[in-house]
Design a protein around this motif. Structure first.
Motif, PDB file in Angstrom:
ATOM      1  N   VAL A  56       0.843  -1.204   0.000  1.00  0.00           N
ATOM      2  CA  VAL A  56       0.000   0.000   0.000  1.00  0.00           C
ATOM      3  C   VAL A  56       0.876   1.251   0.000  1.00  0.00           C
ATOM      4  O   VAL A  56       0.602   2.227  -0.715  1.00  0.00           O
ATOM      5  N   ALA A  57       1.946   1.235   0.791  1.00  0.00           N
ATOM      6  CA  ALA A  57       2.845   2.390   0.846  1.00  0.00           C
ATOM      7  C   ALA A  57       3.488   2.648  -0.516  1.00  0.00           C
ATOM      8  O   ALA A  57       3.602   3.801  -0.963  1.00  0.00           O
ATOM      9  N   LYS A  58       3.883   1.584  -1.199  1.00  0.00           N
ATOM     10  CA  LYS A  58       4.482   1.748  -2.529  1.00  0.00           C
ATOM     11  C   LYS A  58       3.467   2.307  -3.523  1.00  0.00           C
ATOM     12  O   LYS A  58       3.809   3.149  -4.372  1.00  0.00           O
ATOM     13  N   GLU A  59       2.226   1.851  -3.434  1.00  0.00           N
ATOM     14  CA  GLU A  59       1.178   2.353  -4.330  1.00  0.00           C
ATOM     15  C   GLU A  59       0.980   3.852  -4.145  1.00  0.00           C
ATOM     16  O   GLU A  59       0.858   4.605  -5.122  1.00  0.00           O
ATOM     17  N   MET A  60       0.965   4.306  -2.890  1.00  0.00           N
ATOM     18  CA  MET A  60       0.769   5.730  -2.621  1.00  0.00           C
ATOM     19  C   MET A  60       2.009   6.541  -3.017  1.00  0.00           C
ATOM     20  O   MET A  60       1.896   7.666  -3.511  1.00  0.00           O
ATOM     21  N   ALA A  61       3.190   5.969  -2.821  1.00  0.00           N
ATOM     22  CA  ALA A  61       4.412   6.673  -3.242  1.00  0.00           C
ATOM     23  C   ALA A  61       4.424   6.845  -4.761  1.00  0.00           C
ATOM     24  O   ALA A  61       4.849   7.885  -5.281  1.00  0.00           O
ATOM     25  N   ALA A  62       3.922   5.839  -5.479  1.00  0.00           N
ATOM     26  CA  ALA A  62       3.884   5.918  -6.935  1.00  0.00           C
ATOM     27  C   ALA A  62       2.887   6.958  -7.429  1.00  0.00           C
ATOM     28  O   ALA A  62       2.991   7.449  -8.557  1.00  0.00           O
ATOM     29  N   ALA A  63       1.922   7.316  -6.576  1.00  0.00           N
ATOM     30  CA  ALA A  63       0.932   8.328  -6.948  1.00  0.00           C
ATOM     31  C   ALA A  63       1.469   9.743  -6.791  1.00  0.00           C
ATOM     32  O   ALA A  63       0.815  10.711  -7.208  1.00  0.00           O
ATOM     33  N   SER A  64       2.654   9.871  -6.209  1.00  0.00           N
ATOM     34  CA  SER A  64       3.236  11.188  -5.963  1.00  0.00           C
ATOM     35  C   SER A  64       4.050  11.658  -7.169  1.00  0.00           C
ATOM     36  O   SER A  64       4.736  10.861  -7.818  1.00  0.00           O
ATOM     37  N   ASP A  65       3.977  12.962  -7.450  1.00  0.00           N
ATOM     38  CA  ASP A  65       4.751  13.519  -8.555  1.00  0.00           C
ATOM     39  C   ASP A  65       6.173  13.876  -8.134  1.00  0.00           C
ATOM     40  O   ASP A  65       6.955  14.383  -8.943  1.00  0.00           O
ATOM     41  N   GLU A  66       6.492  13.622  -6.881  1.00  0.00           N
ATOM     42  CA  GLU A  66       7.847  13.817  -6.377  1.00  0.00           C
ATOM     43  C   GLU A  66       8.081  12.792  -5.278  1.00  0.00           C
ATOM     44  O   GLU A  66       7.130  12.203  -4.762  1.00  0.00           O
ATOM     45  N   GLN A  67       9.327  12.547  -4.962  1.00  0.00           N
ATOM     46  CA  GLN A  67       9.584  11.530  -3.934  1.00  0.00           C
ATOM     47  C   GLN A  67       9.017  11.981  -2.588  1.00  0.00           C
ATOM     48  O   GLN A  67       9.330  13.074  -2.113  1.00  0.00           O
ATOM     49  N   PRO A  68       8.181  11.154  -1.974  1.00  0.00           N
ATOM     50  CA  PRO A  68       7.692  11.510  -0.633  1.00  0.00           C
ATOM     51  C   PRO A  68       8.846  11.616   0.354  1.00  0.00           C
ATOM     52  O   PRO A  68       9.864  10.919   0.226  1.00  0.00           O
ATOM     53  N   VAL A  69       8.655  12.468   1.346  1.00  0.00           N
ATOM     54  CA  VAL A  69       9.727  12.640   2.345  1.00  0.00           C
ATOM     55  C   VAL A  69       9.769  11.485   3.321  1.00  0.00           C
ATOM     56  O   VAL A  69      10.753  11.328   4.055  1.00  0.00           O
ATOM     57  N   GLY A  70       8.728  10.663   3.335  1.00  0.00           N
ATOM     58  CA  GLY A  70       8.732   9.517   4.229  1.00  0.00           C
ATOM     59  C   GLY A  70       7.363   8.889   4.330  1.00  0.00           C
ATOM     60  O   GLY A  70       6.408   9.297   3.652  1.00  0.00           O
ATOM     61  N   VAL A  71       7.286   7.871   5.198  1.00  0.00           N
ATOM     62  CA  VAL A  71       6.043   7.135   5.420  1.00  0.00           C
ATOM     63  C   VAL A  71       5.688   7.217   6.907  1.00  0.00           C
ATOM     64  O   VAL A  71       6.495   6.862   7.767  1.00  0.00           O
ATOM     65  N   GLY A  72       4.483   7.678   7.177  1.00  0.00           N
ATOM     66  CA  GLY A  72       3.967   7.686   8.534  1.00  0.00           C
ATOM     67  C   GLY A  72       2.933   6.585   8.683  1.00  0.00           C
ATOM     68  O   GLY A  72       2.085   6.416   7.800  1.00  0.00           O
ATOM     69  N   ILE A  73       2.995   5.833   9.775  1.00  0.00           N
ATOM     70  CA  ILE A  73       2.105   4.688   9.969  1.00  0.00           C
ATOM     71  C   ILE A  73       1.423   4.782  11.321  1.00  0.00           C
ATOM     72  O   ILE A  73       2.080   4.984  12.353  1.00  0.00           O
ATOM     73  N   ALA A  74       0.103   4.645  11.324  1.00  0.00           N
ATOM     74  CA  ALA A  74      -0.677   4.499  12.552  1.00  0.00           C
ATOM     75  C   ALA A  74      -1.205   3.075  12.545  1.00  0.00           C
ATOM     76  O   ALA A  74      -1.962   2.702  11.646  1.00  0.00           O
ATOM     77  N   ALA A  75      -0.789   2.262  13.528  1.00  0.00           N
ATOM     78  CA  ALA A  75      -1.039   0.826  13.437  1.00  0.00           C
ATOM     79  C   ALA A  75      -1.625   0.245  14.714  1.00  0.00           C
ATOM     80  O   ALA A  75      -1.357   0.733  15.827  1.00  0.00           O
ATOM     81  N   ALA A  76      -2.384  -0.816  14.536  1.00  0.00           N
ATOM     82  CA  ALA A  76      -2.889  -1.566  15.671  1.00  0.00           C
ATOM     83  C   ALA A  76      -1.737  -2.165  16.461  1.00  0.00           C
ATOM     84  O   ALA A  76      -0.698  -2.520  15.896  1.00  0.00           O
ATOM     85  N   GLY A  77      -1.932  -2.271  17.771  1.00  0.00           N
ATOM     86  CA  GLY A  77      -0.916  -2.837  18.642  1.00  0.00           C
ATOM     87  C   GLY A  77      -0.179  -1.775  19.426  1.00  0.00           C
ATOM     88  O   GLY A  77      -0.402  -0.573  19.247  1.00  0.00           O
ATOM     89  N   CYS A  78       0.691  -2.227  20.321  1.00  0.00           N
ATOM     90  CA  CYS A  78       1.574  -1.313  21.061  1.00  0.00           C
ATOM     91  C   CYS A  78       2.832  -1.136  20.227  1.00  0.00           C
ATOM     92  O   CYS A  78       3.593  -2.093  20.030  1.00  0.00           O
ATOM     93  N   ILE A  79       3.048   0.071  19.733  1.00  0.00           N
ATOM     94  CA  ILE A  79       4.158   0.353  18.821  1.00  0.00           C
ATOM     95  C   ILE A  79       5.298   1.025  19.586  1.00  0.00           C
ATOM     96  O   ILE A  79       5.087   2.021  20.275  1.00  0.00           O
ATOM     97  N   SER A  80       6.485   0.473  19.466  1.00  0.00           N
ATOM     98  CA  SER A  80       7.639   0.986  20.203  1.00  0.00           C
ATOM     99  C   SER A  80       7.924   2.446  19.860  1.00  0.00           C
ATOM    100  O   SER A  80       8.075   2.787  18.685  1.00  0.00           O
ATOM    101  N   PRO A  81       8.026   3.315  20.878  1.00  0.00           N
ATOM    102  CA  PRO A  81       8.407   4.703  20.617  1.00  0.00           C
ATOM    103  C   PRO A  81       9.861   4.825  20.157  1.00  0.00           C
ATOM    104  O   PRO A  81      10.261   5.867  19.640  1.00  0.00           O
ATOM    105  N   ASP A  82      10.652   3.775  20.347  1.00  0.00           N
ATOM    106  CA  ASP A  82      12.072   3.827  20.006  1.00  0.00           C
ATOM    107  C   ASP A  82      12.347   3.518  18.544  1.00  0.00           C
ATOM    108  O   ASP A  82      13.072   4.238  17.869  1.00  0.00           O
ATOM    109  N   ASP A  83      11.764   2.406  18.035  1.00  0.00           N
ATOM    110  CA  ASP A  83      12.107   2.004  16.674  1.00  0.00           C
ATOM    111  C   ASP A  83      10.899   1.701  15.787  1.00  0.00           C
ATOM    112  O   ASP A  83      11.055   1.254  14.649  1.00  0.00           O
TER     113      ASP A  83
END
Length: 318
Positions: A56-83
């Motif tokens: 999904v991230a690659k599909e959205m990056a391909a929709a951009s007319d310039e390289q995205p600066v990054g990927v932000g993810i909001a995900a189910a579960g306890c997500i480590s603040p470190d990595d």
């Protein structure tokens, strides 16, 4: 901030939503310029879910007319603040615990990636650009199929040492006595105040009971209450009152500038909301009784925008 695009992912137990979020300038609200969604298919295991996130991230990056600066993810579960890895997820997401979410996504796309919990992302989006914008602090209460929460101070989500801060649904409440929560714990407020919990309260049966019927949802109970069924009216009022009581207790601890409500349960109707207000007033100390209880405004876009905001925050910190 220069104009830029951010790929944003909202990963839940049912679907993986993706978006391309466009930022034009400081102070200007971001705009979602492309979006997609695919089933999570969580039962296929954590590695397959991670592969879908990357796709999904690659599909959205391909929709951009310039390289995205990054990927932000909001995900189910306890997500480590470190990595940005998954420290813990329950069996709704089998094999999700331990997945290197941010690192694998970054490696696959060749840009930075940052991940946080889905409710944390939802709260950050609402705080920056939605119903809580401009508030010095807010308690975010997400009552849907389950119940999540977050506390935001000065525009930043308090995530905790394990990325688990804000799991308000797992507060013990007397109305939930004898009910088993989806997490396996006993007497948690989520077990009788979430959408699933309202169905349990109506039936007088926990999720683990043999006579529990998952087809009886909170939405069904609300409909039956509107039609005048007394059993449904009683269950809906009891659930609203219990959640209001819990919110009053949380407000006593945190003293937020406002409480932001979101999730499908918010649509349960005026009987539920009146009971919630009464429950809140019964427990909140005098200074907190006037704390505004407001509705979220961004809907399903909130976690996507929050994920994008978190990515930009992480870039600024490094």
């Amino acid at each position: 901030m220069k104009p830029c695009n951010v790929v944003a992912i909202d990963l839940g137990g049912t679907k993986i939503a993706g978006a391309l979020v466009r930022y034009e300038s400081d102070g200007q609200a971001p705009v979602i310029v492309a979006r997609t969604a695919v089933p999570t298919n969580a039962q296929e295991g954590g590695e397959n879910v991670l592969a879908r996130v990357i796709s999904v991230a690659k599909e959205m990056a391909a929709a951009s007319d310039e390289q995205p600066v990054g990927v932000g993810i909001a995900a189910a579960g306890c997500i480590s603040p470190d990595d940005g890895s998954v420290l813990y997820a329950n069996e709704i997401m089998p094999g999700w615990t331990g997945q290197p979410l941010a690192a694998a996504t970054s490696q696959a796309l060749g840009v930075p990636a940052a991940a946080m919990g889905d409710v944390h992302g939802h709260a950050l989006g609402e705080t920056r650009w939605g119903g809580a914008k401009g508030l010095s602090s807010c308690l975010f209460v997400a009552a849907g199929t389950g119940m999540g929460g977050a506390y935001v101070v000065d525009g930043k989500v308090l995530r905790g040492a394990h990325g688990a801060a804000g799991h308000i649904g797992h507060t013990i409440h007397p109305a939930a006595s004898g009910f088993t929560c989806a997490c396996g714990g006993q007497d948690h407020v989520e077990a009788v105040t979430s959408g699933t919990g309202i169905g349990c309260l109506y039936q007088g049966a926990s999720l683990t009971n043999a006579d529990y019927d998952p087809a009886v949802t909170g939405a069904q109970v609300s409909e039956r209450a509107e039609q005048g069924e007394q059993k449904a009216v009683d269950a809906l009022k009891a659930a609203g009152f219990a959640l209001g009581q819990a919110m009053g207790s949380w407000a006593n601890i945190l003293d937020p500038a406002a409480i932001v409500l979101t999730g499908t349960v918010v649509n349960a109707g005026p009987l539920w909301r009146q009971a919630l207000n009464e429950g809140y007033a019964s427990q909140a100390m005098p200074p907190m009784r006037e704390t505004p209880i407001v509705a979220a405004t961004l809907g399903g876009d909130a976690p996507l925008i929050g994920a994008a905001e978190h990515l930009l925050d992480s870039l600024a910190e490094h």
